[in-house]
Scaffold this motif. Structure first.
Motif, PDB file in Angstrom:
ATOM      1  N   ARG A 141      36.655  40.103  15.862  1.00 41.90           N
ATOM      2  CA  ARG A 141      37.394  38.618  16.444  1.00 41.90           C
ATOM      3  C   ARG A 141      37.616  38.920  18.011  1.00 41.90           C
ATOM      4  O   ARG A 141      37.354  37.686  18.719  1.00 41.90           O
TER       5      ARG A 141
ATOM      6  N   ASN B 258      37.400  36.022  20.933  1.00 35.51           N
ATOM      7  CA  ASN B 258      38.705  35.384  21.271  1.00 35.51           C
ATOM      8  C   ASN B 258      39.477  36.043  22.250  1.00 35.51           C
ATOM      9  O   ASN B 258      40.449  35.830  22.920  1.00 35.51           O
TER      10      ASN B 258
ATOM     11  N   ASP C 234      44.866  38.940  20.943  1.00 36.42           N
ATOM     12  CA  ASP C 234      45.756  38.298  20.776  1.00 36.42           C
ATOM     13  C   ASP C 234      46.808  39.065  20.183  1.00 36.42           C
ATOM     14  O   ASP C 234      46.659  40.157  19.583  1.00 36.42           O
TER      15      ASP C 234
ATOM     16  N   ALA D 280      42.232  31.804  14.794  1.00 33.95           N
ATOM     17  CA  ALA D 280      41.307  32.079  16.022  1.00 33.95           C
ATOM     18  C   ALA D 280      40.804  30.836  16.530  1.00 33.95           C
ATOM     19  O   ALA D 280      40.613  29.982  15.911  1.00 33.95           O
ATOM     20  N   ARG D 281      40.801  30.965  17.994  1.00 33.28           N
ATOM     21  CA  ARG D 281      40.346  29.575  18.786  1.00 33.28           C
ATOM     22  C   ARG D 281      38.777  29.590  18.488  1.00 33.28           C
ATOM     23  O   ARG D 281      38.262  28.350  18.226  1.00 33.28           O
ATOM     24  N   ARG D 282      38.111  30.531  18.516  1.00 34.10           N
ATOM     25  CA  ARG D 282      36.703  30.612  17.895  1.00 34.10           C
ATOM     26  C   ARG D 282      36.553  31.195  16.768  1.00 34.10           C
ATOM     27  O   ARG D 282      36.461  32.485  16.785  1.00 34.10           O
ATOM     28  N   TRP D 283      35.640  30.671  16.037  1.00 34.09           N
ATOM     29  CA  TRP D 283      35.123  31.487  14.931  1.00 34.09           C
ATOM     30  C   TRP D 283      33.601  31.839  14.989  1.00 34.09           C
ATOM     31  O   TRP D 283      33.243  32.595  14.246  1.00 34.09           O
TER      32      TRP D 283
END
Length: 356
Positions: A141, A145, A148, A246-249
């Motif tokens: 992840r 991303n 976080d 998540a903002r991007r996968w």
């Protein structure tokens, strides 16, 4: 087809490997743990998740190692009185997590999939397609991303499995700032998950040992659950943290699914089911060369499921006048329109990702 390295041999990772292999994609799985999961309590597999297992030819294996779930019963925790009974139609199954992992592992062996245990990976391999199915503490992840920080929800979860015989249904005893879920598992067992609101917690993760006496004290005053609570001899406790979706996968080469992409709180029993859906749809998208389309299509459904789970958490913990009015309304609704409440989740349970 481009080979895929799957990081994580849990439900999401093994299902993805099976789904990729069924499409002729070369795949290998690497897992930090030294062997298949042996610990873990109960899972609820709803029809949307079951469809994936069925499409992989695992329906008979699941049927043999699980129990049917025929209803969800909401009850007043303080009195034990039923508030609402929601009959379930379709293949809702109750299964121990180690049994589901065993079914998936056996299928992977039969398919000739290389599953390498005891292989910790600290970052995605630099070459080839990579799928991160490595859970809350994913190493994949951050590649997509950045870092976080999860935040504590103000709730902790207690979990235990005890011997017992319960009806084929999931029961939720509701009370102010707490609720207790119980349902049967194969082998004459009962799964208990208790959610408690509290301010203090630091560690995240479900394998932390808990105090059985503290578990009992936390849910004391729930008469219908007293016998099951009395049987607890070991338990676990974990803080519930919220990670943002998540903002991007995916970035075309590296992707994430399941808890690595969108951790889900356990108030709608959809963590495993969304992971099963993710695994199947990722495999289809990888084969078609359309990971951006996959992410765009999956995100709204996942976010809706997470929002519904969060709403359940609030509704189970009502207090004061709101509690009295809410429970009274559910009782009336159960009498005059018994099919209404179950039908509110047709969008979730009736969805079949394998039909696309």
């Amino acid at each position: 087809m481009t080979p895929v390295t799957v990081i994580g041999a849990g439900i999401a990772g093994l299902t993805a490997a099976l789904s990729l292999s069924a499409r002729g994609v070369p795949v290998r799985v690497v897992e930090r743990a030294k062997g298949p999961a042996e610990l873990g309590a109960g899972l609820q597999i709803s029809p949307n998740g079951y469809k994936v297992l069925e499409a992989l030819g695992l329906g008979p294996a699941i049927e043999a190692r699980s129990l049917a779930n025929l209803a969800v019963v909401l009850a007043d925790g303080r009195t034990g009185a039923q508030v609402l009974r929601m009959p379930l139609s379709g293949p809702f199954r109750l299964v121990r997590r180690p049994d589901l992992i065993a079914i998936l592992s056996e299928a992977a062996d039969a398919a000739g999939i290389d599953v390498a245990y005891g292989r910790p990976i600290d970052s995605p391999p630099p070459e080839g397609a990579v799928l991160g199915a490595d859970g809350l503490h994913s190493v994949v992840r951050p590649h997509l991303n950045g870092a976080d920080a999860p935040f504590f929800t103000g709730q902790v979860a207690w979990r235990a499995v005890v011997p017992g015989d319960r009806p084929p249904e999931a029961r939720v005893d509701m009370d102010a700032a707490r609720h207790l879920v119980r349902y049967p598992l194969p082998g004459g067992l009962v799964n208990l998950v208790g959610i408690q609101e509290r301010a203090d917690w630091t560690a995240e993760g479900w394998r932390q040992p808990g105090d059985p006496d503290a578990f009992r004290a936390t849910f004391a005053g729930m008469p219908a659950a007293a016998d099951d609570l009395a049987k607890i001899d070991t338990c676990h406790l974990w803080g519930l943290f919220r990670h943002p979706v998540a903002r991007r996968w995916q970035d075309g080469r590296v992707a994430i699914i399941g808890d690595a992409a969108h951790p889900t709180l356990p108030f709608l029993a959809q963590g495993a089911n969304l992971a099963l859906e993710d695994a199947w749809t990722f495999a289809a998208a990888h084969s078609a060369g359309d990971l951006p389309g996959w992410e765009a299509a999956r995100r709204p459904r996942v976010e809706r499921a997470i929002a519904a789970a969060n709403a359940n958490a609030r509704n189970y913990h009502l207090s004061g006048l709101t509690r009295l009015v809410g429970h009274a309304g559910l009782r009336v609704l159960g009498r005059v329109a018994p099919a209404f409440m179950p039908s509110r989740f047709d969008w979730l349970y009736g969805h079949d990702v394998t039909a696309r």
